[in-house]
Scaffold this motif. Sequence first.
Motif, mmCIF file in Angstrom:
data_model
loop_
_atom_site.group_PDB
_atom_site.id
_atom_site.type_symbol
_atom_site.label_atom_id
_atom_site.label_comp_id
_atom_site.label_asym_id
_atom_site.label_seq_id
_atom_site.Cartn_x
_atom_site.Cartn_y
_atom_site.Cartn_z
ATOM 1 N N ARG A 221 0.971 -0.988 0.046
ATOM 2 C CA ARG A 221 0.058 0.001 0.151
ATOM 3 C C ARG A 221 1.049 1.247 -0.022
ATOM 4 N NH1 ARG A 221 -3.463 2.194 4.593
ATOM 5 N NH2 ARG A 221 -2.944 4.047 3.099
ATOM 6 N N ASP A 222 0.349 2.342 -0.440
ATOM 7 C CA ASP A 222 1.183 3.417 -0.327
ATOM 8 C C ASP A 222 1.323 4.066 0.897
ATOM 9 O OD1 ASP A 222 1.085 3.720 -3.068
ATOM 10 O OD2 ASP A 222 -0.934 5.232 -3.356
ATOM 11 N N VAL A 223 2.766 4.270 1.384
ATOM 12 C CA VAL A 223 2.969 5.009 2.430
ATOM 13 C C VAL A 223 3.774 6.198 2.474
ATOM 14 C CG1 VAL A 223 4.333 4.497 4.947
ATOM 15 C CG2 VAL A 223 3.120 2.534 3.771
ATOM 16 N N SER A 224 3.600 7.351 2.982
ATOM 17 C CA SER A 224 4.594 8.615 2.831
ATOM 18 C C SER A 224 5.135 8.898 4.339
ATOM 19 C CB SER A 224 3.770 9.622 2.223
ATOM 20 O OG SER A 224 2.520 10.004 2.843
ATOM 21 N N ALA A 225 6.192 9.560 4.307
ATOM 22 C CA ALA A 225 6.708 9.889 5.576
ATOM 23 C C ALA A 225 6.588 11.398 5.710
ATOM 24 C CB ALA A 225 8.543 9.659 5.453
ATOM 25 N N ALA A 226 6.297 12.005 7.050
ATOM 26 C CA ALA A 226 6.128 13.142 7.143
ATOM 27 C C ALA A 226 6.581 13.750 8.630
ATOM 28 C CB ALA A 226 4.804 13.709 7.259
#
Length: 287
Positions: A221-226
């Motif tokens: 699944r899409d995962v993004s870091a912030a």
Amino acid sequence: MYTVMGITGRVGGVIGHDLLTAGLPLRAIVQDPVKSSRWATLGGEIAVAENGDADALTNAFRGSEAVFVMLPPNADPELDFSHARHLIDAIVKALSATNPKRVVCLSSIGADSDTPSLITALRLFEDAVRTVGLPTTFLRPAWLMENFAWDIAPARERGELPSYLAPVDRAIPMVSTNDVGHFAARAMQQDVDGERIWEIEGPEHYSPDDIAAALARALVRDVSAAAVPRAGWDPLFRAQGMRNPLPRIQMLDGFNDGTFHFRDNGQHVMRGDVTLLEAMTALVRET
């Protein structure tokens, strides 16, 4: 006899298996003999000792060819590290009373820094073990990949990786606990004169963006870091139940501003084999 503290943890478990695979006599130090009975099943000897019990640790260390020593992780210590000092004192007393041929001490990158942080406990640990005067290998691993185990839930549920390492595209040395355990087991089997320091990292440097990408592949699944804004760390950590967030904040600052680094720009670093993707995939399987 090869005696291992923390054998129920990630690093200690790898050490124990490596020593048994090498055909060496293993003594597993445990606090709960019922939960740790599998080490007896595998052929190890069990020694029951609470952390901080100098007499019990002395009995556990007695007759050892090599001893692996460590402090249990503590992300919320007293500001004066009084509990860590108590644990360190017990270990040092036990080493002084038993004089094993070799000591392997689990420390961390940044343990040679005067900057106060969570890692101060390991600086105190190194300094105290040195006073015993035994042949000692200090292991200073980089940021542990398995620290990201806490981030799997938000990554799986919301596709988010809240990062305290910043900026999120900045790569730093990281290493898997599996590699640390393999190096520790190797050090326990090697004769050494005096003191040596092994700085350990994985095959490459990695960033929070790299962590998100690895989790995306493992979770499909899409995962993004912030980056989590630093101004919010203290109230956030306190809301999570921490009493003294300052040492943790200081540690994160030390990684983010480059204070904690390997000696000589990493010229003497030892590299493990476990990739970030392999480590993240294993963590996802566990949860």
